[in-house]
Enzyme design. Sequence first.
Site, PDB file in Angstrom:
ATOM      1  N   LYS A  39       0.041 -61.378   4.659  1.00  0.00           N
ATOM      2  CA  LYS A  39      -0.340 -62.429   5.605  1.00  0.00           C
ATOM      3  C   LYS A  39      -1.792 -62.856   5.422  1.00  0.00           C
ATOM      4  O   LYS A  39      -2.672 -62.026   5.267  1.00  0.00           O
ATOM      5  CB  LYS A  39      -0.133 -61.917   7.040  1.00  0.00           C
ATOM      6  CG  LYS A  39      -0.291 -62.972   8.112  1.00  0.00           C
ATOM      7  CD  LYS A  39       0.469 -62.581   9.353  1.00  0.00           C
ATOM      8  CE  LYS A  39       0.349 -63.603  10.447  1.00  0.00           C
ATOM      9  NZ  LYS A  39       0.695 -64.971  10.065  1.00  0.00           N
ATOM     10  N   GLY A  44      -6.494 -56.286   5.392  1.00  0.00           N
ATOM     11  CA  GLY A  44      -6.174 -55.857   4.036  1.00  0.00           C
ATOM     12  C   GLY A  44      -6.016 -57.026   3.080  1.00  0.00           C
ATOM     13  O   GLY A  44      -6.493 -56.988   1.941  1.00  0.00           O
ATOM     14  N   CYS A  45      -5.366 -58.076   3.545  1.00  0.00           N
ATOM     15  CA  CYS A  45      -5.132 -59.246   2.689  1.00  0.00           C
ATOM     16  C   CYS A  45      -6.441 -59.975   2.404  1.00  0.00           C
ATOM     17  O   CYS A  45      -6.645 -60.476   1.287  1.00  0.00           O
ATOM     18  CB  CYS A  45      -4.122 -60.187   3.342  1.00  0.00           C
ATOM     19  SG  CYS A  45      -2.499 -59.402   3.546  1.00  0.00           S
ATOM     20  N   THR A  46      -7.326 -60.000   3.374  1.00  0.00           N
ATOM     21  CA  THR A  46      -8.631 -60.636   3.175  1.00  0.00           C
ATOM     22  C   THR A  46      -9.456 -59.822   2.184  1.00  0.00           C
ATOM     23  O   THR A  46     -10.058 -60.382   1.257  1.00  0.00           O
ATOM     24  CB  THR A  46      -9.371 -60.781   4.515  1.00  0.00           C
ATOM     25  OG1 THR A  46      -8.586 -61.615   5.374  1.00  0.00           O
ATOM     26  CG2 THR A  46     -10.745 -61.389   4.332  1.00  0.00           C
ATOM     27  N   ALA A  49      -7.993 -60.465  -1.336  1.00  0.00           N
ATOM     28  CA  ALA A  49      -8.296 -61.811  -1.838  1.00  0.00           C
ATOM     29  C   ALA A  49      -9.775 -61.940  -2.196  1.00  0.00           C
ATOM     30  O   ALA A  49     -10.120 -62.494  -3.247  1.00  0.00           O
ATOM     31  CB  ALA A  49      -7.902 -62.859  -0.796  1.00  0.00           C
TER      32      ALA A  49
END
Length: 148
Positions: A39, A44-46, A49
């Site tokens: 998401k 974690g995704c930030t 990325a």
Amino acid sequence: MSLQIGELAPAFSMTDSDGNLVDLAALKGTKVVLYFYPKDDTPGCTAQACNLNENLDYLTSKGYRVIGVSVDSNAAHTKFKKKYQLNFSLLADTEHELVNNYGVWVEKSMYGKSYMGTARTTFLIDENGIITDIIAKVDTKNHSSQIH
């Protein structure tokens, strides 16, 4: 479906959140980091990325094109890219075509409840479209160091 190293990566052709066509067949001759994440704009995704973005010049120098995929909308991707100044393509797999073809749409569980979601997984694809590595245990803060 469980993909294996040495197999041909499933083909796809989608428009990214910037309106550019991303076609795996057209990327022949280029190595691809195809990473699936749960998401936009979550911790974690930030971290993942931003780590890829900070090391984009290094990855590009190694011949890689970085492409992120989640089931979020293009609008969410555009906001995420702008907020963190991400310089690579994000694909909105709202129809779950890629997550299903790559076998990363899985049953997950949180607080005792089961739900379907994206397993954070990165596929390294060579110049001929062959999967050369599958990174299932992603270190979100140091993900670029897992890519060889």
